[in-house]
Design an enzyme around this catalytic site. Structure first.
Site, mmCIF file in Angstrom:
data_model
loop_
_atom_site.group_PDB
_atom_site.id
_atom_site.type_symbol
_atom_site.label_atom_id
_atom_site.label_comp_id
_atom_site.label_asym_id
_atom_site.label_seq_id
_atom_site.Cartn_x
_atom_site.Cartn_y
_atom_site.Cartn_z
ATOM 1 N N ASP A 1 9.563 4.467 -5.289
ATOM 2 C CA ASP A 1 8.584 4.401 -4.195
ATOM 3 C C ASP A 1 7.528 3.369 -4.588
ATOM 4 O O ASP A 1 6.854 3.534 -5.612
ATOM 5 C CB ASP A 1 7.961 5.789 -3.993
ATOM 6 C CG ASP A 1 7.082 5.877 -2.757
ATOM 7 O OD1 ASP A 1 6.725 4.838 -2.181
ATOM 8 O OD2 ASP A 1 6.739 7.019 -2.369
ATOM 9 N N HIS B 1 -3.365 5.890 3.134
ATOM 10 C CA HIS B 1 -3.221 7.128 3.914
ATOM 11 C C HIS B 1 -4.452 7.281 4.785
ATOM 12 O O HIS B 1 -5.532 7.607 4.297
ATOM 13 C CB HIS B 1 -3.088 8.348 3.000
ATOM 14 C CG HIS B 1 -1.824 8.381 2.209
ATOM 15 N ND1 HIS B 1 -1.660 7.680 1.025
ATOM 16 C CD2 HIS B 1 -0.650 9.013 2.413
ATOM 17 C CE1 HIS B 1 -0.443 7.892 0.551
ATOM 18 N NE2 HIS B 1 0.187 8.702 1.373
ATOM 19 N N GLU C 1 8.632 9.029 6.094
ATOM 20 C CA GLU C 1 9.304 9.304 4.827
ATOM 21 C C GLU C 1 9.829 10.735 4.745
ATOM 22 O O GLU C 1 9.145 11.633 4.266
ATOM 23 C CB GLU C 1 8.393 8.986 3.640
ATOM 24 C CG GLU C 1 7.000 9.553 3.685
ATOM 25 C CD GLU C 1 6.190 9.159 2.462
ATOM 26 O OE1 GLU C 1 6.762 9.062 1.358
ATOM 27 O OE2 GLU C 1 4.978 8.955 2.604
ATOM 28 N N GLU D 1 12.091 5.977 2.876
ATOM 29 C CA GLU D 1 10.826 5.614 3.523
ATOM 30 C C GLU D 1 10.824 4.154 3.933
ATOM 31 O O GLU D 1 11.270 3.280 3.197
ATOM 32 C CB GLU D 1 9.657 5.853 2.565
ATOM 33 C CG GLU D 1 8.302 5.481 3.156
ATOM 34 C CD GLU D 1 7.159 5.693 2.170
ATOM 35 O OE1 GLU D 1 5.993 5.778 2.609
ATOM 36 O OE2 GLU D 1 7.425 5.765 0.954
ATOM 37 N N HIS E 1 2.640 8.918 7.018
ATOM 38 C CA HIS E 1 1.214 8.674 7.175
ATOM 39 C C HIS E 1 0.957 7.378 7.908
ATOM 40 O O HIS E 1 1.769 6.444 7.875
ATOM 41 C CB HIS E 1 0.533 8.621 5.793
ATOM 42 C CG HIS E 1 1.233 7.746 4.803
ATOM 43 N ND1 HIS E 1 0.878 6.443 4.569
ATOM 44 C CD2 HIS E 1 2.297 7.992 3.984
ATOM 45 C CE1 HIS E 1 1.680 5.927 3.645
ATOM 46 N NE2 HIS E 1 2.556 6.842 3.274
ATOM 47 N N ASP F 1 4.732 0.277 2.734
ATOM 48 C CA ASP F 1 5.089 1.343 1.791
ATOM 49 C C ASP F 1 6.557 1.670 2.026
ATOM 50 O O ASP F 1 6.976 1.876 3.181
ATOM 51 C CB ASP F 1 4.186 2.553 2.091
ATOM 52 C CG ASP F 1 4.374 3.713 1.132
ATOM 53 O OD1 ASP F 1 5.191 3.609 0.207
ATOM 54 O OD2 ASP F 1 3.690 4.738 1.333
#
Length: 301
Positions: A85, A164, A189, A285, A156, A96
Site C-alpha cells: 500500500d 483522509h 479499498e 485499492e 476515504h 493512494d
C-alpha cells in the site's frame, strides 16, 4: 477541478501505475521488508513524485499501518499473503493505491475477490451515487463468494495534502444519504478476510506511522526545534521514524520518540492493525476522480 489540479493528479497517478508494475516483480519470498519499502519509495522519487505516506507492507493477518522501523530485519515469509500500500503526491495532490500478492496458490481466491470487488465499484462509481452503495456491493459480493469484509476499515476522500478527509467510504451495508459529487477524489479499498475471520481489525501496541493534525503549531518546548523541522518537512502528511532518521542524520530514535510523545496532542498515531481472529486479509485499492457519468481511475494499471 481546474486544469492544473487535474494535471497534477494525473501525473501522480501515472507514477503510481509504473511503481505498481515494477513493485509486483519485487515481491518474493525472503525479500527484506525494509529494503522493499525503501525501494518502492525511491522509485516514486525517481519518477518525479514524492511518497504521500510511508509504504505499508502488511503480511497475512496484518491489515494496515505496518511500515518497517529503522533496522528492521524481517523478510517476506514463505507462502505469505503480501499487501503493498503506497501513495504518491505531486505538489500535495495525492493518489493512494494497494495490491495483494499471494505467494501461496491457496490464497489466490481471496485476492481475486478483493480485486473483483474494486472492479465492481469502479463500474458503478459516478456523481449522484450514494456512498452507502459501495459497502452494499462489496459486502454482497464477498459473501456470495464465501468471504467476509473487514467492516471497520474504509475507503476515504482525498484532498490536497490531506490523505483522509471528508467522507469515509464503507465496505459494508450502512444507512446513509450522502452522495458522491463531481470532482471528488476518493480512494476505494475493499479489505477481505476468510469466512471464519472476525471481520474486524484491532490495534496492537506497535506504532510506526504518525501525522501532524494542524498546519500551525508552537515549538516552545525542548523538543520544539526537532518538531519544527519535522512539521515543515512533512506538513500534514503521514511520516515514520526511518524517514526522520534518513532526512535528519543528527537525530536518533530516542529523541524522536521523546519529541513525538511531548507533542502527542498535535499528532495522529497510526497503530498497526491486525485481524482480530488472526486470519489472513487481502486488500485492493485505487484512487478515482468522480465525474458526472463515470469515474476516472487514476491508479489502475
Amino acid at each position: 477541478m481546474n486544469e492544473d489540479e487535474m494535471k497534477k493528479y494525473t501525473a501522480a497517478g501515472e507514477i503510481a501505475k509504473r511503481v505498481k508494475r515494477d513493485s509486483r516483480k519485487w515481491v518474493r519470498e525472503g525479500e527484506p521488508l525494509l529494503d522493499l519499502c525503501e525501494k518502492i519509495e525511491r522509485r516514486i522519487v525517481e519518477l518525479g513524485g514524492a511518497p504521500a505516506f510511508p509504504c505499508n507492507i502488511c503480511i497475512d493477518e496484518i491489515a494496515a499501518h505496518f511500515t518497517p522501523p529503522p533496522g528492521f530485519a524481517g523478510r517476506i515469509p514463505n507462502e505469505g499473503l503480501v499487501k503493498i500500500d503506497f501513495g504518491v503526491h505531486v505538489d500535495g495532490y495525492i493518489v493512494d493505491t494497494a495490491f495483494t500478492i499471494p505467494l501461496s496458490p491457496r490464497d489466490r481466491e481471496i485476492v481475486e475477490v478483493a480485486e473483483e470487488s474494486l472492479l465492481k465499484i469502479s463500474e458503478m462509481l459516478r456523481a449522484g451515487i450514494k456512498i452507502s452503495q459501495v459497502g452494499e456491493i462489496v459486502e454482497k459480493f464477498a459473501s456470495s463468494k464465501g468471504f467476509k469484509v473487514i467492516r471497520n476499515l474504509t475507503g476515504h476522500q482525498i484532498d490536497r495534502f490531506n490523505l483522509h478527509t471528508g467522507f469515509s467510504i464503507p465496505n459494508i451495508r450502512i444507512l446513509g444519504t450522502e452522495k458522491f459529487r463531481k470532482d471528488m477524489v476518493v480512494a476505494i479499498e475493499p479489505f477481505i478476510t476468510i469466512a471464519d475471520g472476525s471481520g474486524e481489525v484491532g490495534e496492537i501496541e506497535e506504532t510506526y506511522i504518525y501525522r501532524f493534525k494542524y498546519l500551525s503549531m508552537n515549538y516552545t518546548s525542548e523538543s520544539g526545534p526537532l518538531v519544527k523541522k519535522l512539521h515543515n518537512s512533512f506538513k500534514t502528511l503521514p511520516f515514520c521514524e526511518r524517514w526522520v532518521i534518513n532526512q535528519f542524520r543528527e537525530v536518533n530514535r530516542d529523541s524522536i520518540k521523546r519529541a513525538l510523545e511531548h507533542y502527542r496532542k498535535n499528532l495522529m498515531f497510526y497503530p498497526v492493525l491486525v485481524e482480530k481472529n488472526r486470519k489472513k486479509v487481502a486488500q485492493a485499492e485505487d484512487t478515482f476522480l468522480v465525474l458526472e457519468d463515470s469515474a476516472l481511475n487514476l491508479t489502475s494499471e
